[in-house]
Design a protein around this motif. Sequence first.
Motif: not given
Length: 919
Positions: A272-273, A275, A430-431, A433-435, A437-438, A442, A461
């Motif tokens: 994730a992340g 980008t 934010g990234e 947290r996305d990791l 969540g993935y 979520g 992190r």
Amino acid sequence: MDVRLLGEVQLLAAGRELDTGTPRQQAVFAALAIDPGRPVPLATLVDRVWGDDPPAEARNVLYSHLSRIRGLLRQAAVLGDDTAGRLDRRHAGYVLDVDPDRVDLHRFGRLTDQGRDPARPAADRAAALAQALSLWRGAPLAALTGDWADGVRQAWHQRRLDAAVAWARTELRLGHPDAVIAAAPPLITEYPLAEPLEALLMEALHLAGRDAEAMDRYAAVRTRLAETLGADPGPQLRALHEALLRGEVRTPPPARTVTVPAQLPPDVYGFAGRTAQLRELDAVRTTGPARPVAIDGMAGIGKTALAVHWAHRAARHFPDGQLYVNLRGFGATGDPVAPAEALGGFLDALDVPPERIPAGVPARAGLFRSLLAGRRVLILLDNAWDADQVRPLLPGAPGCLAVVTSRNRLSGLVTTAGAHPLALALPPAGEARDLLGYRIGGRRVAAEPDAVDEIVARCARLPLALAIVATRAAVAPELRLAVLAGELREAQGGLAEFDDPDLESNVRAVFSWSYRQLSPAAAELFRRLAGHPGPDLGAPAAAALAGLPVTAVRPLLDELTRAHLLERAAGRYTLHDLLRAYATELAGTLDTEPERAAARRRVLGYYVHSAYAADLLLNPLRDEPAAEPPPLPPGTVAERPAGQPEALAWFGAEYHVMLAALRGAADDATVWRLAWALTRYLSYHGRWHDSIEALSAALAAAGRLGEPVKAAFAHRYLGCAHLRLRRLDEAGTHLAEALRLYRLAGDVAGQAHTHRHQAWLLEVRGRYREALAHAEQAVELFTAAGDPAGRGRGLNAIGWFHAMLGDYAEAVTVCRAALRLQAAAGDRFGQAETWDSLGYAGQRLGRHREAIDAYRTAVALYQEFDDRYNEADSTASLGDAYHAAGDTAAARAAWRSAADLFDLIGHPGAAAVRARADA
């Protein structure tokens, strides 16, 4: 307007050449023109013009040059050139707004793409390629200096060479050899190591009826390659030379079938992340000549994950394959992969037979880059230590791309190879947290935002730490994230290498927290894994480390895998470098030295005993100076393969681990046993460079042990390995030393084997009568030693050399006597060799049916041993025997089968045999 970069930098408008100014201004103009219509950031312009050492006033100087270039473009417009471009400043950088087709370098690229388009008629393709080649006025950016200009020149020289090869091949297929004969020699003068171009010139000379000149070309290129690279001509040139010697009429050769390597590790689960970094990698791939990418960042930050994930996304753009190597620059063993070893693996993946792999790094790198010419291959160089380790592994072809990861910033690679630097920082919160969540969903993340923030902070992190915590949360969906955050809060301690003032907390806390979740048995196994030589292991080796049965260790391995402390792929297990370091520290703290030493003895005992058992299935009649190894340590169970296929599979999975164990073993007796057990497998599978490494270690160990017979054995097999690689002087030196040591030790059988190998060396040198004398001496010594199997192989050698000398009747008589001895001794591999000799002699005596039967028997026996080289060689000879007997259909079938086998092992003999089938 016409922008010329192929040669000196020039700008033409309305048919007039305009003054492009000083070399520095030309460099600025070229730095813009090479990316027409695309923004070039100011920092990139500075880098292209001045490299790593720009002056303090670089930006002001640059603004001055940009102003003059605008004036130059206005001058072009005043002259009435309606194609004159503009220089615009945009948010992302400066843009030379001009049609790319007005830049000769890009026009060259468009034309070569047309020339490779299979949908176009051949005549149109040849015309497009000829037009592209006509644009070449000299080396690109000829008057400019600096690393960036040098990199552009190197890439575009390769593109020109690729275009020339494609043009010549197309012209020959159109039946125009004279055009190739006229154009190729000057190009070969510029590119003297370009074998494909040389082969096409030889083909053109042959098609024009000038075979003598073609033979002269071959002799010249063979000398040139030997002097420059220390290598022989490649399979295409050799096959063509053999065909000319036989007087066969040939059409232009079809492209050789090449295995497409696909070596990328599995894609990263839960990626994730990143980008922006993914977009940056995409941009590097799509803009201009390929530059290597150097990804750097701290341990555990996700460099490999990013590189592997992007490589899987981009793989479709590299249809000729993907190569991967873990360079182990920061491995726990402190033993990085040498460039020569990495290149050997790449050449093997690209179907280069072992005997064609040169010895030195420069020669291997040259061959590697030659093979990549005209191909589109992605090379992932993971975990590099420094730029010196990487430089020899970089491709020269513009269609290829190398991506490098390292904990160090590879500034030298940026300077000398024009690498695109990509520094990987900690992901934003934010990234992170996305990791989470993935991986855990979520809804859970949204339900406990404060706990998520604390987890992210306490993991610093760091993606590796976040993945461990996410795994724990995923396997316990009932556990609240606040509880996990509290457990992390209570965890203490950190590895020194994780300490960094920029981190918000100590990452070792995450490791220790995860470790504390393990059962006691799994925790102990985790510590034991630190003692494995690496790079991966199977469950039986893990059982040996733990001193447990395999049935008991598998659930522990599953527990470690679920906790993300161990990775599993294709039935093998790997430990991340950071986790290995953590396991090593834990073992040093919690386990005693006797406990750690016992684990090392168990795993080395497992490898030695398992290898001995597997080797016995490959070589039941082994000539060994090594007695059976000492008893297995308590708690260790060796593997006992059921048959030869299982033995081959075991060695295939474990030989690289045994080589690593051999490098790190402190006990000379263990070094010897590991090397001795590997000898036959490495020999049967043509891994001559690995064999030389193992036997060299065995030779040094034998010297320290003071055992001359073991040293003689190592010298003898080193001689054989060098002989396979056609290093005849080295082979002769080792064999002579083996014979001296065997004589001093009074080892008669060892002397006999060495004389047989010396006969082989003399055969390669074409000295058959001297070889016969050595074979006869070998038989006398085998007889004195009471070794019937050895005597049978010696008699076969005598018969073979009689055949080489033209005495075919005597060859048959001696070989039949050899066959009787070998059958009585149960030496089936020796029988295969002798049946092949009988086939050769029988065919030349005109006994075609006997020859056919002999070759068929040899092929069947070689199949038992999975010896594909000798199976292919005897199958090709079977085709010759069918042909001599007048059975053309059977001959063609045998030749095609042999060619397929040669192709399967990447042997250069495939082309010549297939040519016979297609004639």
